[in-house]
Scaffold this motif. Structure first.
Motif, mmCIF file in Angstrom:
data_model
loop_
_atom_site.group_PDB
_atom_site.id
_atom_site.type_symbol
_atom_site.label_atom_id
_atom_site.label_comp_id
_atom_site.label_asym_id
_atom_site.label_seq_id
_atom_site.Cartn_x
_atom_site.Cartn_y
_atom_site.Cartn_z
ATOM 1 N N THR A 74 -2.424 4.294 -2.856
ATOM 2 C CA THR A 74 -3.059 5.183 -1.881
ATOM 3 C C THR A 74 -3.288 6.582 -2.437
ATOM 4 O OG1 THR A 74 -0.875 5.746 -1.011
ATOM 5 C CG2 THR A 74 -2.065 3.950 0.078
ATOM 6 N N PHE A 83 -11.622 3.314 -1.087
ATOM 7 C CA PHE A 83 -10.363 2.687 -0.665
ATOM 8 C C PHE A 83 -10.633 1.631 0.398
ATOM 9 C CE2 PHE A 83 -6.536 2.281 1.871
ATOM 10 C CZ PHE A 83 -5.544 2.221 0.918
ATOM 11 N N GLN A 124 -7.468 6.113 5.217
ATOM 12 C CA GLN A 124 -6.748 5.012 4.569
ATOM 13 C C GLN A 124 -5.941 4.210 5.579
ATOM 14 O OE1 GLN A 124 -4.330 6.643 1.453
ATOM 15 N NE2 GLN A 124 -6.041 6.791 0.005
ATOM 16 N N LEU A 165 0.867 -1.176 0.000
ATOM 17 C CA LEU A 165 0.000 0.000 0.000
ATOM 18 C C LEU A 165 0.900 1.220 0.000
ATOM 19 C CD1 LEU A 165 -1.582 -2.356 1.670
ATOM 20 C CD2 LEU A 165 -3.131 -0.505 2.278
ATOM 21 N N THR A 182 3.695 -1.060 3.915
ATOM 22 C CA THR A 182 2.953 0.178 3.720
ATOM 23 C C THR A 182 3.917 1.354 3.673
ATOM 24 O OG1 THR A 182 2.582 0.550 6.107
ATOM 25 C CG2 THR A 182 0.904 -0.714 4.893
ATOM 26 N N PHE A 214 0.574 7.405 2.682
ATOM 27 C CA PHE A 214 -0.888 7.364 2.730
ATOM 28 C C PHE A 214 -1.457 8.732 2.379
ATOM 29 C CE2 PHE A 214 -0.022 3.635 5.355
ATOM 30 C CZ PHE A 214 -0.984 2.741 4.886
#
Length: 316
Positions: free
Chosen positions: A63, A85, A114, A33, A106, A109
């Motif tokens: 994202t 999302f 999110q 992500l 990740t 963002f």
């Protein structure tokens, strides 16, 4: 996982539920992500390329959509609607192939909402496969040597990353500014950066842009509960963006291949150092990942690694 409840749709038990599918042989999939740029080698573009080049299947959920890295100039920025999302994250959390996933990474963002959806997805993946690793690259800001800089996303998003994702992470890869902001501690010296890293929570923390011992060098600290390593390489002027993304991806890949953190650090950092040097030599304003992709697999650059003595944690 306290405070990280998976989406309701991820908890259903059906013939197609994640628990019904066992993990396949071979390299596990990695859920990523992060941001997606049309031009360049930053964010998800760098992470996905590196992981796939190293043989790992990738599930990529963008994202934010950008035409290029913001450092190249102002441009449009599209953040998917929060509900859309969250629905995509919930779909992944209930996917019948969830047992294939061995790690989550990740990065950047676009909103605090999110982050909440990502926390649910991480929890669902760990419920389906408890040995899955989660690497949190807390992309929230940076600080230049002259003291300028700071957060480059809304404070609410940075707080959500600190409070919702860092407690779930097995590995974190903040830069020095991020380690200080997330921990609330000073990071002016090596000892302070180590203390801040240990206060973050994850068992393994890489602090990039850490204080270096050698002149005109770049340092990265590997901080764990009972040991700390400092890796350094010469500074390359004019380095393109995306080095943190590449380091996170290559370090995670080496760990998934069974390497210890101590062994993975020089391999991952050597690949980043060499990629930067080759990119600058080529006159590129981006990492030349495709042209120099063998560097990701077989870096030849050497980095200096030394153990840093730190006080032993006090017994509770």
């Amino acid at each position: 996982m306290e405070g990280a409840t998976p989406p309701a749709s991820a908890t259903a038990t059906t013939p197609d539920a994640p628990s019904a599918r066992s993990a396949p042989a071979g390299r596990p999939a990695v859920v990523v992500l992060s941001s997606l740029v049309a031009r360049g080698s930053v964010g998800g573009r760098a992470v996905v390329f590196a992981l796939e080049r190293m043989g790992f299947p990738v599930w990529f959920l963008p994202t934010v959509l950008l035409p290029w890295h913001p450092g190249h100039g102002r441009a449009s920025r599209h953040v998917p609607p929060a509900d859309a999302f969250a629905a995509l994250a919930a779909d992944l959390a209930r996917a019948p192939w969830l047992g294939e996933v061995g790690a989550v990474l990740t990065g950047y963002f676009g909103s605090a909402e999110q982050v909440e959806a990502a926390a649910g997805l991480v929890a669902a993946i760990k419920a389906a496969r408890p040995d899955a690793l989660y690497l949190c690259d807390p992309v929230i800001g940076d600080q230049k040597p002259d003291g300028s800089g700071g957060l480059y996303l809304p404070e609410a998003t940075a707080i959500a990353i600190r409070d919702r994702l860092m407690p779930l992470a097995d590995i974190a890869t903040p830069n020095r500014f991020e380690a200080g902001w997330l921990s609330g501690l000073p990071v002016g010296s090596t000892a302070e950066a180590i203390a801040a890293a240990r206060a973050l929570g994850p068992g393994t923390v890489l602090v990039t842009s850490a204080p270096a011992m050698m002149h005109r060098s770049v340092a990265t600290l590997l901080v764990e509960a009972t040991r700390c390593l400092q890796a350094e390489h010469p500074l390359v002027e004019g380095a393109p963006n995306g080095t943190g993304d590449l380091l996170a991806a290559t370090f995670l890949a080496r760990r998934l291949d069974g390497m210890t953190s101590e062994a993975a650090l020089p391999r991952a950092l050597g690949a980043v150092f060499e990629m930067v040097a080759r990119s600058v030599r080529a006159g590129s304003d981006e990492l030349v990942l495709a042209a120099e992709q063998d560097t990701i697999l077989h870096p030849m650059a050497q980095v200096t690694v030394r153990a840093i003595a730190t006080p032993k944690p006090r017994a509770k």
